[in-house]
Design a protein around this motif. Structure first.
Motif, mmCIF file in Angstrom:
data_model
loop_
_atom_site.group_PDB
_atom_site.id
_atom_site.type_symbol
_atom_site.label_atom_id
_atom_site.label_comp_id
_atom_site.label_asym_id
_atom_site.label_seq_id
_atom_site.Cartn_x
_atom_site.Cartn_y
_atom_site.Cartn_z
ATOM 1 N N ASP A 235 0.854 -1.176 0.000
ATOM 2 C CA ASP A 235 0.000 0.000 0.000
ATOM 3 C C ASP A 235 0.900 1.239 0.000
ATOM 4 O O ASP A 235 1.947 1.248 0.661
ATOM 5 N N PRO A 236 0.524 2.278 -0.724
ATOM 6 C CA PRO A 236 1.367 3.485 -0.798
ATOM 7 C C PRO A 236 1.702 4.112 0.548
ATOM 8 O O PRO A 236 2.664 4.884 0.640
ATOM 9 N N ASN B 45 4.950 1.665 -4.191
ATOM 10 C CA ASN B 45 3.749 1.590 -5.032
ATOM 11 C C ASN B 45 3.146 2.967 -5.249
ATOM 12 O O ASN B 45 1.935 3.165 -5.144
ATOM 13 N N ARG B 46 4.009 3.934 -5.544
ATOM 14 C CA ARG B 46 3.560 5.316 -5.732
ATOM 15 C C ARG B 46 2.520 5.389 -6.842
ATOM 16 O O ARG B 46 2.670 4.792 -7.903
ATOM 17 N N ASN B 47 1.463 6.106 -6.571
ATOM 18 C CA ASN B 47 0.332 6.228 -7.503
ATOM 19 C C ASN B 47 -0.279 4.867 -7.830
ATOM 20 O O ASN B 47 -0.954 4.709 -8.843
ATOM 21 N N MET B 48 0.015 3.876 -6.980
ATOM 22 C CA MET B 48 -0.529 2.524 -7.128
ATOM 23 C C MET B 48 -0.195 1.910 -8.479
ATOM 24 O O MET B 48 -0.973 1.146 -9.052
ATOM 25 N N PRO C 149 -7.371 -4.580 -7.092
ATOM 26 C CA PRO C 149 -8.293 -3.514 -6.675
ATOM 27 C C PRO C 149 -7.845 -2.727 -5.467
ATOM 28 O O PRO C 149 -8.439 -1.693 -5.143
ATOM 29 N N GLY C 150 -6.816 -3.198 -4.751
ATOM 30 C CA GLY C 150 -6.343 -2.471 -3.586
ATOM 31 C C GLY C 150 -7.220 -2.708 -2.378
ATOM 32 O O GLY C 150 -7.724 -3.811 -2.149
ATOM 33 N N ALA C 151 -7.432 -1.658 -1.585
ATOM 34 C CA ALA C 151 -8.144 -1.786 -0.312
ATOM 35 C C ALA C 151 -9.621 -1.455 -0.448
ATOM 36 O O ALA C 151 -10.237 -0.884 0.457
ATOM 37 N N ARG C 152 -10.212 -1.799 -1.563
ATOM 38 C CA ARG C 152 -11.646 -1.575 -1.730
ATOM 39 C C ARG C 152 -12.427 -2.420 -0.726
ATOM 40 O O ARG C 152 -12.051 -3.555 -0.429
ATOM 41 N N ALA C 153 -13.518 -1.880 -0.228
ATOM 42 C CA ALA C 153 -14.304 -2.585 0.781
ATOM 43 C C ALA C 153 -14.981 -3.821 0.213
ATOM 44 O O ALA C 153 -15.139 -4.824 0.905
ATOM 45 N N ASP C 154 -15.356 -3.785 -1.047
ATOM 46 C CA ASP C 154 -16.108 -4.903 -1.612
ATOM 47 C C ASP C 154 -15.845 -4.997 -3.108
ATOM 48 O O ASP C 154 -16.081 -4.048 -3.844
ATOM 49 N N PHE C 155 -15.357 -6.150 -3.527
ATOM 50 C CA PHE C 155 -15.222 -6.409 -4.960
ATOM 51 C C PHE C 155 -15.633 -7.853 -5.266
ATOM 52 O O PHE C 155 -15.217 -8.433 -6.255
ATOM 53 N N MET C 156 -16.514 -8.413 -4.401
ATOM 54 C CA MET C 156 -16.914 -9.805 -4.558
ATOM 55 C C MET C 156 -17.706 -10.058 -5.838
ATOM 56 O O MET C 156 -17.755 -11.187 -6.342
ATOM 57 N N ILE D 54 -5.332 2.421 1.271
ATOM 58 C CA ILE D 54 -5.884 2.439 2.624
ATOM 59 C C ILE D 54 -6.364 3.829 3.013
ATOM 60 O O ILE D 54 -7.387 3.993 3.681
ATOM 61 N N LYS D 55 -5.671 4.853 2.573
ATOM 62 C CA LYS D 55 -6.038 6.233 2.906
ATOM 63 C C LYS D 55 -7.153 6.775 2.010
ATOM 64 O O LYS D 55 -7.533 7.939 2.128
ATOM 65 N N GLY D 56 -7.661 5.938 1.098
ATOM 66 C CA GLY D 56 -8.753 6.363 0.234
ATOM 67 C C GLY D 56 -8.309 7.023 -1.057
ATOM 68 O O GLY D 56 -9.129 7.541 -1.802
ATOM 69 N N GLU D 57 -7.008 7.002 -1.334
ATOM 70 C CA GLU D 57 -6.508 7.582 -2.593
ATOM 71 C C GLU D 57 -6.978 6.740 -3.764
ATOM 72 O O GLU D 57 -7.007 5.517 -3.695
ATOM 73 N N ARG D 58 -7.301 7.393 -4.830
ATOM 74 C CA ARG D 58 -7.742 6.714 -6.048
ATOM 75 C C ARG D 58 -6.921 7.187 -7.235
ATOM 76 O O ARG D 58 -6.294 8.240 -7.187
#
Length: 244
Positions: A197-198, A203-206, A215-222, A239-243
């Motif tokens: 995680d950045p 992993n700058r700019n993911m 998908p990263g730290a998305r809450a739901d991608f099921m 984790i910090k909500g950056e997109r």
């Protein structure tokens, strides 16, 4: 065959390497759980990063920092498929890791005796990661100076690849740290820095997540699980909500 990623490899080889690398990175490094630092990363190396406010290493000195940048740039180089370790801020990630309990060996059993044993017994050295880096970089630069009359960072890319290949296959002997052990440490941390995680500095700019469609730290991608071969349609979230 070398396990690290060379610019000579095809685009498919690069993507395959990066996808397989995820399986070798602890999930805590990818999702992240150490939120002690909330400062966004700015840059990674002295060579290719054009943004402002370059990161200043805390653990590595100038020569060691030059080595780190030159080495990770060859382990995951930028190519037509996407950014490499330099763009992802991997050097910053590694430097920041050197001030964690992990790098100090605080979570390891570090009592003697220290004896060489078969691989299945795991890590047996008395050296913690900080020691492996400090001794390993000095040993590699000493070898390069003796062999090529230049430090590792001053070598051309083809010769850097040659040296890294020799380290990986233990074809160089060092007094204080095994070459293969140092290479394995460097490669593992490079992978971690590319996919973490950045918040940890890499992993700058993911860019690592975008390269493999994570998908990263998305809450739901099921809804997108078990849809083999179908690209994930949304960008990753940190984790910090950056997109992106």
């Amino acid at each position: 065959m070398l396990k690290f990623l060379s610019v000579k490899q095809s685009s498919d080889s690069r993507r395959t390497f990066l996808r397989k690398s995820v399986a070798l990175v602890p999930i805590a490094s990818i999702a992240g759980c150490d939120l002690t630092s909330t400062t966004p990363s700015n840059t990674a190396t002295p060579s290719t990063q054009a943004s402002a406010s370059p990161y200043t290493p805390v653990f590595f000195d100038a020569k060691e920092w030059a080595f780190i940048g030159a080495a990770v740039d060859r382990l995951i180089p930028a190519d037509a498929n996407g950014p490499g370790a330099i763009d992802a801020g991997v050097p910053e990630f590694i430097d920041r890791q050197m001030d964690t309990p992990y790098a100090h060996g605080a979570l390891w059993y570090m009592q003697g005796p220290f004896q060489e044993g078969p691989p299945e017994l795991g890590y047996q050295l008395k050296l913690v990661p900080r020691d492996v880096y400090r001794m390993g970089i000095a040993a590699v630069d000493g070898y390069c100076s003796k062999t090529y009359n230049k430090t590792f960072a001053a070598l051309d890319t083809a010769t850097r690849d040659t040296v890294l290949g020799q380290l990986e296959t233990d074809k160089i002997e060092f007094d204080e740290v095994p070459a293969g052990t140092f290479f394995a440490q460097l490669l593992q941390n490079t992978r971690e820095g590319f996919f973490c995680d950045p918040v940890h500095g890499g992993n700058r700019n993911m860019v690592g997540w975008k390269t493999i469609g994570f998908p990263g730290a998305r809450a739901d991608f099921m809804d997108f699980v078990n849809q083999d071969g179908k690209p994930y349609p949304y960008g990753p979230v940190s984790i910090k909500g950056e997109r992106t």
